[in-house]
Write an enzyme that holds these catalytic residues in place. Structure first.
Site, PDB file in Angstrom:
ATOM      1  N   HIS A 183       8.895   1.599  -4.029  1.00  0.00           N
ATOM      2  CA  HIS A 183       9.211   2.640  -4.711  1.00  0.00           C
ATOM      3  C   HIS A 183       7.893   3.715  -4.523  1.00  0.00           C
ATOM      4  O   HIS A 183       6.621   3.063  -4.658  1.00  0.00           O
ATOM      5  CB  HIS A 183       9.805   2.666  -5.930  1.00  0.00           C
ATOM      6  CG  HIS A 183      11.091   2.043  -5.738  1.00  0.00           C
ATOM      7  ND1 HIS A 183      12.270   2.759  -5.765  1.00  0.00           N
ATOM      8  CD2 HIS A 183      11.548   0.661  -5.894  1.00  0.00           C
ATOM      9  CE1 HIS A 183      13.290   1.980  -6.003  1.00  0.00           C
ATOM     10  NE2 HIS A 183      12.936   0.652  -6.004  1.00  0.00           N
TER      11      HIS A 183
ATOM     12  N   LYS B   4      -0.611  -9.789   1.919  1.00  0.00           N
ATOM     13  CA  LYS B   4      -1.217  -9.530   2.981  1.00  0.00           C
ATOM     14  C   LYS B   4      -0.773 -10.473   4.108  1.00  0.00           C
ATOM     15  O   LYS B   4      -0.294 -11.500   3.993  1.00  0.00           O
ATOM     16  CB  LYS B   4      -2.561  -9.721   2.576  1.00  0.00           C
ATOM     17  CG  LYS B   4      -2.977  -8.775   1.561  1.00  0.00           C
ATOM     18  CD  LYS B   4      -4.563  -8.785   1.137  1.00  0.00           C
ATOM     19  CE  LYS B   4      -4.994  -7.973  -0.005  1.00  0.00           C
ATOM     20  NZ  LYS B   4      -6.110  -7.922  -0.619  1.00  0.00           N
TER      21      LYS B   4
END
Length: 191
Positions: A117, A166
């Site tokens: 978001h 990651k």
């Protein structure tokens, strides 16, 4: 907006502002995904029936192993290689694109999330799609979460309960929250 137009927009990585045509298409596709996953999860199905339902869900023929329950809120942006196994309780948020390579194993209760978001309060209801790429023969341990934009290289192992924020290189073992590479699967000295 057609499904292919929706996928083209989502795969571009552009931000989706609340209540626009893309957002409306997302809601339409969600209803179809809910219908199909409710069917998958509501009663016993043979492996052939599961593959037929999963093919309907993703919009192309697939041959996967799947132990229900399984949930997704779109379905049309899931891309499954051959011999993928998805264990029970998995949740795929695939609007941003989920690509799973041949032979990958997805452990119980794994979450694959491809949407963020907006951070600013006025953009909080906007969505930012980023794909997840899971390589061939990857093993993701139970209760792991893979976040938007992550690529996991071929043959990597993600330890149970990890949160992958990651990229993880191929042939590596990563564990923890956030997940960190601890060693190569090729290093047999630590076994």
């Amino acid at each position: 907006m057609t499904t292919s137009e929706f996928l083209e927009y989502m795969n571009s990585g552009r931000q989706v502002t609340a209540e626009n045509d893309v957002h409306q298409a997302m809601h339409r596709l969600s209803q179809d995904a809910i219908r199909i996953t409710m069917e998958i999860n509501s009663r016993y199905h043979t492996p052939e029936e599961i593959n037929a339902l999963m093919s309907e869900l993703v919009g192309e023929p697939v041959e996967v192993g799947l132990f229900p329950p399984f949930n997704t809120d779109c379905g049309k942006n899931i891309h499954l290689g051959k011999g993928v196994f998805i264990n029970s309780g998995c949740k795929f948020q695939d609007q941003g694109g989920i690509y799973i390579g041949d032979g990958a194993l997805i452990g119980h209760n794994t979450v694959l999330a491809t949407l963020n978001h907006g951070l600013l309060p006025e953009e909080r209801h906007d969505l930012i799609p980023k794909p997840i790429h899971i390589g061939k023969n990857v093993w993701i341990g139970s209760n792991s979460t893979i976040l938007p934009g992550v690529t996991i290289g071929d043959n990597a192992v993600i330890g149970a309960g990890s949160v992958v924020t990651k990229n993880i290189p191929e042939n590596m073992i990563a564990v923890g929250c956030p997940a960190k590479v601890i060693r190569s699967i090729l290093d047999q000295t630590q076994i």
